[in-house]
Design a protein around this motif. Structure first.
Motif, PDB file in Angstrom:
ATOM      1  N   PHE A   9     -11.640  39.773  -9.484  1.00 12.82           N
ATOM      2  CA  PHE A   9     -11.593  39.137  -8.111  1.00 12.82           C
ATOM      3  C   PHE A   9     -12.280  37.805  -8.339  1.00 12.82           C
ATOM      4  O   PHE A   9     -11.638  36.752  -8.037  1.00 12.82           O
ATOM      5  N   LYS A  12     -10.779  35.464 -10.896  1.00 16.87           N
ATOM      6  CA  LYS A  12      -9.301  35.303 -10.649  1.00 16.87           C
ATOM      7  C   LYS A  12      -9.489  33.973  -9.592  1.00 16.87           C
ATOM      8  O   LYS A  12      -8.772  32.958  -9.778  1.00 16.87           O
ATOM      9  N   GLN A  13     -10.380  33.946  -8.669  1.00 17.33           N
ATOM     10  CA  GLN A  13     -10.788  32.825  -7.726  1.00 17.33           C
ATOM     11  C   GLN A  13     -11.225  31.502  -8.380  1.00 17.33           C
ATOM     12  O   GLN A  13     -10.612  30.580  -8.387  1.00 17.33           O
ATOM     13  N   GLU A  16      -8.516  30.137 -10.981  1.00 17.95           N
ATOM     14  CA  GLU A  16      -7.349  29.397 -10.440  1.00 17.95           C
ATOM     15  C   GLU A  16      -7.830  27.938  -9.969  1.00 17.95           C
ATOM     16  O   GLU A  16      -7.107  26.755 -10.160  1.00 17.95           O
ATOM     17  N   ARG A  17      -9.195  27.672  -9.658  1.00 22.67           N
ATOM     18  CA  ARG A  17      -9.822  26.544  -9.328  1.00 22.67           C
ATOM     19  C   ARG A  17      -9.716  25.524 -10.816  1.00 22.67           C
ATOM     20  O   ARG A  17      -9.506  24.352 -10.683  1.00 22.67           O
ATOM     21  N   CYS A  72     -15.862  27.819  -5.242  1.00 24.19           N
ATOM     22  CA  CYS A  72     -15.164  29.222  -4.616  1.00 24.19           C
ATOM     23  C   CYS A  72     -16.480  29.750  -3.758  1.00 24.19           C
ATOM     24  O   CYS A  72     -16.000  30.620  -2.957  1.00 24.19           O
ATOM     25  N   LEU A  74     -18.693  32.398  -3.905  1.00 23.20           N
ATOM     26  CA  LEU A  74     -18.494  33.777  -3.927  1.00 23.20           C
ATOM     27  C   LEU A  74     -19.912  34.524  -4.699  1.00 23.20           C
ATOM     28  O   LEU A  74     -19.872  35.531  -4.811  1.00 23.20           O
ATOM     29  N   LYS A 375     -10.519  33.955   1.668  1.00 24.83           N
ATOM     30  CA  LYS A 375     -10.644  32.900   0.674  1.00 24.83           C
ATOM     31  C   LYS A 375      -9.180  32.315   0.418  1.00 24.83           C
ATOM     32  O   LYS A 375      -8.878  31.498  -0.444  1.00 24.83           O
ATOM     33  N   LYS A 376      -8.169  32.887   1.127  1.00 18.94           N
ATOM     34  CA  LYS A 376      -6.828  32.121   0.885  1.00 18.94           C
ATOM     35  C   LYS A 376      -6.699  30.839   1.224  1.00 18.94           C
ATOM     36  O   LYS A 376      -7.527  30.234   1.952  1.00 18.94           O
ATOM     37  N   ALA A 377      -6.111  29.965   0.475  1.00 11.45           N
ATOM     38  CA  ALA A 377      -5.993  28.509   0.401  1.00 11.45           C
ATOM     39  C   ALA A 377      -5.757  27.982   1.564  1.00 11.45           C
ATOM     40  O   ALA A 377      -6.631  27.000   2.096  1.00 11.45           O
TER      41      ALA A 377
END
Length: 444
Positions: A9, A12-13, A16-17, A72, A74, A375-377
């Protein structure tokens, strides 16, 4: 080992960035093939396929990966690469290049030349220049205090940039008090206190922003006291900022207060009307605009003390000029800022709750989601716009905005505010969304 689902997880975040920071070829060749295998404190362990690939990542893409991790938010702040069968990229191999304790980035645009020093900031400006010219030789420590948004951080970065140019051999470390606190806690949990001390004490210049957050932190104050003493004994330069003078920082140990007061204490005063106009002229020039004096005088009126608010008003007028394809006139400026006889009365009804409600309705998000950890855009954008509007429309301190938005720290709010402010000047869609929500709030 941490649970793989959690690692996947996080990665992935982050990955993507990273796609937006590197070329598609680099991403598919080097980043996409990385596999998260463990987490050590705040350091994510990633497995690469070959030593050659790992070396390429460390040389060309390491900073971009760290930047993506920071954005992110996180909990991870660095990474380490491992390769099966490789001695160089092994968890058993001490990685000297990996520093779990990171300094904050220096903004290259924050220089002495870009700082407009008015009557209320000439003294602190001169003191900062003196420190940059001869670090450790005068005004040590330099303690700068003042309200939020007046340029304390700008001066810190200006000092760092000047030292980098004139004293490249000196090691400068700039960070926030909150980061110092978090890394101190991590060092205890990870049993890496020696490394923590080495990171903060083996420098020529230590710069810490917002030291008022040392209040009520007994253990951190103890650690900082010894760090301060060791650096001071070696004539290493220390620069600190706060929103208040040392004597007004509650629960600050007397011995630490005495150290802070042992150098030069300089405050940044709010800009007077003439300085506000000079700041606006400078900002407009940086954006390649020439604006008439009557417009500048209007923008400087009733703008409060915050320089960021002043720049925000200028940004709105420039955006309105682009949007309507009209020259910047006094009439356009008034229109852009929604000036009217009743505006001051309307703004009296503006509250944090009314702003949050307007953002939620506009983006069709629930308040629970907006202040939550999602954390959805689309949700992140709504939350960042909300943070920007809370700062701009209510002039709330960053800490207060963070509390309203689910207990987020002030650096997260600062990042959101600055990001949306910049995007509004570059992206017409974002600027329209912000303007639409503001109008909704004012008309509620």
């Amino acid at each position: 080992m941490a649970e793989l689902s959690q690692l996947q997880f996080i990665w992935k975040q982050v990955s993507e960035r990273i796609q937006n920071l590197v070329s598609p070829i680099s991403y598919n060749t080097y980043i996409k093939t990385l596999e998260p295998v463990d987490i050590m404190g705040r350091v994510l362990v990633l497995k690469a396929e070959t030593p050659l690939g790992a070396n390429t990542i460390m040389k060309k893409h390491a900073e971009k990966i760290r930047d993506a991790m920071a954005k992110c938010d996180l909990g991870v702040k660095d990474f380490r690469l491992v390769v099966d069968g490789s001695e160089e990229f092994s968890l058993d191999q001490e990685d000297d290049s990996l520093d779990a304790f990171q300094s904050a980035p220096i903004n290259k645009q924050f220089t002495f030349d870009s700082f407009v020093a008015g009557a209320g900031s000439k003294f602190v400006y001169a003191a900062a220049q003196a420190v940059a010219e001869a670090p450790g030789e005068t005004f040590n420590p330099l303690f700068i205090y003042g309200e939020s948004g007046l340029g304390k951080t700008h001066l810190m970065h200006a000092i760092a940039n000047q030292i980098a140019r004139t004293h490249p051999e000196k090691k400068v470390l700039y960070t926030t008090c909150e980061n110092f606190l978090n890394e101190f806690i991590d060092s205890i949990a990870q049993k890496s206190s020696a490394r923590f001390r080495s990171h903060y004490r083996n420098v020529d210049v230590l710069m810490i922003d917002d030291v008022q957050f040392l209040k009520n932190k007994t253990q951190v104050q103890e650690e900082f006291f010894h760090t301060f003493n060791e650096l001071s004994a070696q004539n290493k330069q220390i620069v600190l900022t706060s929103d208040r003078p040392p004597k007004e920082i509650a629960t600050l140990e007397e011995r630490l207060r005495t150290r802070f007061e042992g150098g030069l204490i300089a405050d940044v005063q709010p800009p007077d009307p003439e300085t506000k106009i000079a700041i606006l002229k400078k900002k407009a020039s940086d954006k390649k605009y020439i604006i008439a004096d009557d417009v500048l005088e209007f923008l400087a009126q009733d703008s409060g003390h915050d320089v960021r608010t002043l720049e925000g008003r200028l940004t709105k007028v420039i955006f309105a000029s682009k949007l309507h394809e009209e020259p910047i006139t006094l009439e356009l400026a008034k229109k852009a800022l929604n000036e009217s006889v009743n505006e001051s009365e309307e703004q009296e009804d503006v509250t944090a709750e009314s702003i949050i409600s307007a953002v939620c309705n506009y983006f069709k998000q629930s308040k629970a989601d907006l202040i939550g950890k999602g954390k959805k855009a689309d949700l992140v954008k709504a939350r960042q716009i909300c943070a920007y509007l809370l700062c701009e429309m209510l002039s709330l301190p960053l800490v207060a905005v963070g509390n309203v938005l689910g207990g987020r720290d002030h650096t997260t709010i600062m990042y959101a505010r600055d990001k949306m402010e910049k995007l509004a000047s570059l992206n017409d869609k974002i600027a329209k969304e912000i303007d639409d929500i503001k109008n909704i709030v004012l008309k509620q």
